[in-house]
Design a protein around this motif. Structure first.
Motif, PDB file in Angstrom:
ATOM      1  N   ASN A 142       2.079  18.096   0.010  1.00  0.00           N
ATOM      2  CA  ASN A 142       0.887  17.255  -0.120  1.00  0.00           C
ATOM      3  C   ASN A 142       1.195  15.947  -0.848  1.00  0.00           C
ATOM      4  OD1 ASN A 142      -0.516  19.268   1.159  1.00  0.00           O
ATOM      5  ND2 ASN A 142      -1.395  20.119  -0.693  1.00  0.00           N
ATOM      6  N   ILE A 143       2.079  16.008  -1.833  1.00  0.00           N
ATOM      7  CA  ILE A 143       2.488  14.773  -2.518  1.00  0.00           C
ATOM      8  C   ILE A 143       3.195  13.838  -1.539  1.00  0.00           C
ATOM      9  CG2 ILE A 143       4.026  13.835  -4.289  1.00  0.00           C
ATOM     10  CD1 ILE A 143       3.414  16.317  -5.968  1.00  0.00           C
ATOM     11  N   GLY A 144       4.108  14.419  -0.735  1.00  0.00           N
ATOM     12  CA  GLY A 144       4.768  13.602   0.279  1.00  0.00           C
ATOM     13  C   GLY A 144       3.793  13.027   1.290  1.00  0.00           C
ATOM     14  N   LEU A 145       2.815  13.842   1.699  1.00  0.00           N
ATOM     15  CA  LEU A 145       1.790  13.358   2.627  1.00  0.00           C
ATOM     16  C   LEU A 145       1.014  12.206   2.022  1.00  0.00           C
ATOM     17  CD1 LEU A 145       0.106  13.762   5.267  1.00  0.00           C
ATOM     18  CD2 LEU A 145      -1.376  15.268   3.918  1.00  0.00           C
ATOM     19  N   GLY A 146       0.615  12.343   0.743  1.00  0.00           N
ATOM     20  CA  GLY A 146      -0.124  11.267   0.087  1.00  0.00           C
ATOM     21  C   GLY A 146       0.682   9.981   0.003  1.00  0.00           C
ATOM     22  N   ILE A 147       1.993  10.099  -0.264  1.00  0.00           N
ATOM     23  CA  ILE A 147       2.839   8.898  -0.345  1.00  0.00           C
ATOM     24  C   ILE A 147       2.957   8.222   1.017  1.00  0.00           C
ATOM     25  CG2 ILE A 147       5.194   8.101  -0.777  1.00  0.00           C
ATOM     26  CD1 ILE A 147       5.411  10.266  -2.934  1.00  0.00           C
ATOM     27  N   VAL A 148       3.195   9.024   2.068  1.00  0.00           N
ATOM     28  CA  VAL A 148       3.353   8.445   3.408  1.00  0.00           C
ATOM     29  C   VAL A 148       2.045   7.808   3.873  1.00  0.00           C
ATOM     30  CG1 VAL A 148       3.846   8.974   5.822  1.00  0.00           C
ATOM     31  CG2 VAL A 148       5.215  10.023   4.012  1.00  0.00           C
ATOM     32  N   VAL A 149       0.926   8.499   3.671  1.00  0.00           N
ATOM     33  CA  VAL A 149      -0.367   7.935   4.072  1.00  0.00           C
ATOM     34  C   VAL A 149      -0.673   6.672   3.273  1.00  0.00           C
ATOM     35  CG1 VAL A 149      -2.855   8.353   4.111  1.00  0.00           C
ATOM     36  CG2 VAL A 149      -1.292  10.127   4.891  1.00  0.00           C
ATOM     37  N   GLY A 150      -0.385   6.689   1.971  1.00  0.00           N
ATOM     38  CA  GLY A 150      -0.606   5.490   1.161  1.00  0.00           C
ATOM     39  C   GLY A 150       0.204   4.305   1.646  1.00  0.00           C
ATOM     40  N   LEU A 151       1.476   4.537   2.011  1.00  0.00           N
ATOM     41  CA  LEU A 151       2.308   3.446   2.533  1.00  0.00           C
ATOM     42  C   LEU A 151       1.777   2.933   3.872  1.00  0.00           C
ATOM     43  CD1 LEU A 151       5.887   4.780   1.677  1.00  0.00           C
ATOM     44  CD2 LEU A 151       4.648   2.915   0.553  1.00  0.00           C
ATOM     45  N   ALA A 152       1.353   3.874   4.733  1.00  0.00           N
ATOM     46  CA  ALA A 152       0.803   3.455   6.029  1.00  0.00           C
ATOM     47  C   ALA A 152      -0.462   2.622   5.852  1.00  0.00           C
ATOM     48  CB  ALA A 152       0.523   4.685   6.895  1.00  0.00           C
ATOM     49  N   LEU A 153      -1.325   3.038   4.943  1.00  0.00           N
ATOM     50  CA  LEU A 153      -2.555   2.271   4.707  1.00  0.00           C
ATOM     51  C   LEU A 153      -2.256   0.935   4.042  1.00  0.00           C
ATOM     52  CD1 LEU A 153      -4.970   5.115   3.517  1.00  0.00           C
ATOM     53  CD2 LEU A 153      -4.645   4.179   5.816  1.00  0.00           C
ATOM     54  N   TRP A 154      -1.212   0.890   3.227  1.00  0.00           N
ATOM     55  CA  TRP A 154      -0.804  -0.381   2.624  1.00  0.00           C
ATOM     56  C   TRP A 154      -0.329  -1.361   3.703  1.00  0.00           C
ATOM     57  CZ3 TRP A 154       4.430  -2.223   2.057  1.00  0.00           C
ATOM     58  CH2 TRP A 154       4.519  -3.401   1.315  1.00  0.00           C
ATOM     59  N   LEU A 155       0.414  -0.839   4.693  1.00  0.00           N
ATOM     60  CA  LEU A 155       0.867  -1.697   5.790  1.00  0.00           C
ATOM     61  C   LEU A 155      -0.305  -2.172   6.644  1.00  0.00           C
ATOM     62  CD1 LEU A 155       4.075   0.228   6.929  1.00  0.00           C
ATOM     63  CD2 LEU A 155       3.954  -1.906   5.613  1.00  0.00           C
ATOM     64  N   LEU A 156      -1.372  -1.375   6.691  1.00  0.00           N
ATOM     65  CA  LEU A 156      -2.562  -1.751   7.468  1.00  0.00           C
ATOM     66  C   LEU A 156      -3.553  -2.557   6.641  1.00  0.00           C
ATOM     67  CD1 LEU A 156      -3.147   1.608   9.391  1.00  0.00           C
ATOM     68  CD2 LEU A 156      -2.274  -0.551  10.334  1.00  0.00           C
ATOM     69  N   ASP A 157      -3.165  -2.963   5.422  1.00  0.00           N
ATOM     70  CA  ASP A 157      -3.997  -3.801   4.547  1.00  0.00           C
ATOM     71  C   ASP A 157      -5.291  -3.108   4.116  1.00  0.00           C
ATOM     72  OD1 ASP A 157      -2.182  -5.918   4.581  1.00  0.00           O
ATOM     73  OD2 ASP A 157      -3.049  -6.753   6.414  1.00  0.00           O
ATOM     74  N   VAL A 158      -5.267  -1.802   3.993  1.00  0.00           N
ATOM     75  CA  VAL A 158      -6.438  -1.078   3.484  1.00  0.00           C
ATOM     76  C   VAL A 158      -6.487  -1.239   1.963  1.00  0.00           C
ATOM     77  CG1 VAL A 158      -7.532   1.190   3.258  1.00  0.00           C
ATOM     78  CG2 VAL A 158      -6.361   0.573   5.380  1.00  0.00           C
ATOM     79  N   PRO A 159      -7.626  -1.599   1.399  1.00  0.00           N
ATOM     80  CA  PRO A 159      -7.701  -1.760  -0.064  1.00  0.00           C
ATOM     81  C   PRO A 159      -7.431  -0.446  -0.794  1.00  0.00           C
ATOM     82  CG  PRO A 159      -9.581  -2.801   1.019  1.00  0.00           C
ATOM     83  CD  PRO A 159      -8.871  -1.991   2.074  1.00  0.00           C
ATOM     84  N   MET A 160      -6.792  -0.551  -1.946  1.00  0.00           N
ATOM     85  CA  MET A 160      -6.484   0.576  -2.822  1.00  0.00           C
ATOM     86  C   MET A 160      -5.828   1.742  -2.061  1.00  0.00           C
ATOM     87  SD  MET A 160      -9.902   0.667  -5.212  1.00  0.00           S
ATOM     88  CE  MET A 160     -10.964   0.886  -3.776  1.00  0.00           C
ATOM     89  N   PRO A 161      -4.679   1.511  -1.445  1.00  0.00           N
ATOM     90  CA  PRO A 161      -4.034   2.598  -0.688  1.00  0.00           C
ATOM     91  C   PRO A 161      -3.589   3.754  -1.570  1.00  0.00           C
ATOM     92  CG  PRO A 161      -2.574   0.705  -0.885  1.00  0.00           C
ATOM     93  CD  PRO A 161      -3.900   0.268  -1.409  1.00  0.00           C
ATOM     94  N   TYR A 162      -3.281   3.489  -2.850  1.00  0.00           N
ATOM     95  CA  TYR A 162      -2.856   4.577  -3.733  1.00  0.00           C
ATOM     96  C   TYR A 162      -3.987   5.573  -3.978  1.00  0.00           C
ATOM     97  CZ  TYR A 162      -5.363   2.221  -7.530  1.00  0.00           C
ATOM     98  OH  TYR A 162      -6.334   1.662  -8.324  1.00  0.00           O
ATOM     99  N   VAL A 163      -5.229   5.055  -4.021  1.00  0.00           N
ATOM    100  CA  VAL A 163      -6.377   5.960  -4.195  1.00  0.00           C
ATOM    101  C   VAL A 163      -6.514   6.867  -2.978  1.00  0.00           C
ATOM    102  CG1 VAL A 163      -8.868   6.082  -4.483  1.00  0.00           C
ATOM    103  CG2 VAL A 163      -7.560   4.353  -5.723  1.00  0.00           C
ATOM    104  N   TRP A 164      -6.369   6.287  -1.783  1.00  0.00           N
ATOM    105  CA  TRP A 164      -6.444   7.105  -0.570  1.00  0.00           C
ATOM    106  C   TRP A 164      -5.307   8.107  -0.502  1.00  0.00           C
ATOM    107  CZ3 TRP A 164     -10.696   7.545   1.945  1.00  0.00           C
ATOM    108  CH2 TRP A 164     -11.607   6.496   1.979  1.00  0.00           C
TER     109      TRP A 164
END
Length: 379
Positions: A217-239
């Motif tokens: 789950n930690i790995g999933l959160g990191i990968v999803v956060g990076l993907a959302l960061w690349l998509l310019d989603v605000p606060m990707p670390y929160v997601w």
């Protein structure tokens, strides 16, 4: 004739006992919920505490270190997400209105959906005009302030976490009396030793499952956060934190995360691609994790029938709400670990285990023979 020894009487008595237990768990959930969660946390921390104890750390000190680490992790998560959540609470009316407006404009791209919405809106206006009467007085029910209710809920959650961790610390320190309590219903020494082995196997299985699932789950959160960061989603670390926590709830958690991420994307962005891309990216990453990563690392520990998982989520979610949803899958893992080693629960094992592939054999249950005169420790 209905007698005490008849099958009908015993079946009715069993059903009545189960209903009474469920009613007690529901009505006294304020008592049973922290105890159950404390027991679960104690099971999950079993392997790390034993590892620290084997390298020479005193058991009490190991328990204190791990409980402190869990409390610090929960505090850090709370600090990271409390700011964005506070903004959502403060601006909730504006966010809801903007979400409705964006969805309406998005729906206008589909002509059929637009026509259906206009028809429904016209019908609603006609009904409003018909029932409108100047002599009718409008009654407004003022509910408690949303922020006040949110603050109360946060206080309840913090109190529950403190109580749960305290119970877990006592259970971990007093493991020997707890094992004795687990073996108390049995008379023969061989049966007591077998029950102790089953309990310790459940501890190992549950702790291993949770540790590996946490890393995934930690790995999933990191990968999803990076993907959302690349998509310019605000606060990707929160997601990233949110999807990692929701992933402990099978099936339901990813659905909640997808809906929340889509709603946030609709509010934040203007183009359809930007609105749908974050949720689609999350679903794609979660699909890979759920179908390839988790089965590879967890293996047989997650070989539980999907229907059983859904029923467990429904039952525990109805019984204890969101905490019950978190508890549902670990409870099945504990139950399956016990059923795998207890011969009287072989039928339950077949219910929990997914349907076998053609030609696959079900592993037999092997129970070690114990010499009744042999003295062993439960520890």
């Amino acid at each position: 004739m209905l007698t005490f020894n008849s099958l009908t009487f015993r079946s009715l008595a069993t059903i009545a006992l189960l209903i009474a237990i469920v009613a007690a768990l529901y009505l006294a959930r304020a008592v049973f919920l922290p105890i159950t969660l404390g027991l679960l946390v104690a099971l999950l921390l079993h392997l790390p505490i034993m590892a620290l104890h084997r390298i020479g750390m005193p058991k009490i000190f190991a328990v204190a270190v791990l409980i402190t680490a869990v409390a610090a992790t929960l505090t850090l998560i709370f600090v990271l997400i409390v700011g964005p959540l506070s903004n959502v609470f403060d601006n909730w009316p504006q966010i809801a209105a903007e979400l409705r407006s964006k969805i309406y404009h998005l729906r206008s791209a589909f002509s059929a959906a637009e026509q259906a919405g206009d028809a429904v809106s016209k019908i609603a206006d006609d009904v409003k005009n018909i029932v409108k009467d100047p002599e009718v007085q409008e009654v407004v029910m003022h509910e408690p302030n949303f922020l006040a209710r949110a603050a109360t809920s946060v206080a309840d959650v913090v109190t529950g976490i403190v109580v749960t961790l305290t119970i877990s610390a006592f259970l971990l320190v007093m493991r020997r009396p707890f094992l004795t309590l687990a073996t108390m219903p049995f008379d023969r020494m061989s049966t007591k030793l077998r029950a102790a082995r089953i309990w310790k196997n459940a501890e190992r299985e549950t702790s291993h499952y949770f540790l590996v699932a946490s890393l995934i789950n930690i790995g999933l959160g990191i990968v999803v956060g990076l993907a959302l960061w690349l998509l310019d989603v605000p606060m990707p670390y929160v997601w990233g934190i949110v999807v990692a926590l929701l992933n402990y709830i099978l099936f339901v958690g990813p659905a909640i995360g997808t809906a929340a991420l889509f709603a946030a994307s609709v509010i934040t962005f203007d183009t359809p691609f930007q609105m749908f891309a974050p949720a689609v990216a999350y679903l794609a990453i979660n699909f890979v994790e759920a179908n390839f990563v988790t089965p590879h690392f967890l293996g047989r520990r997650l070989q539980i029938a999907p229907l059983t998982i859904i029923l467990s989520l429904l039952f525990w979610g109805w019984l204890w709400g969101f905490a019950g949803l978190v508890l549902a899958v670990p409870a099945l893992v504990v139950l399956k670990a016990v059923a795998d080693k207890a011969e009287p629960l072989s039928d339950l094992r077949r219910i929990l285990t997914p349907r076998r592939q053609p030609g696959a054999k079900l592993e037999p249950i092997r129970l070690a023979r114990v010499n009744p005169g042999e003295k062993r420790s439960f520890q």
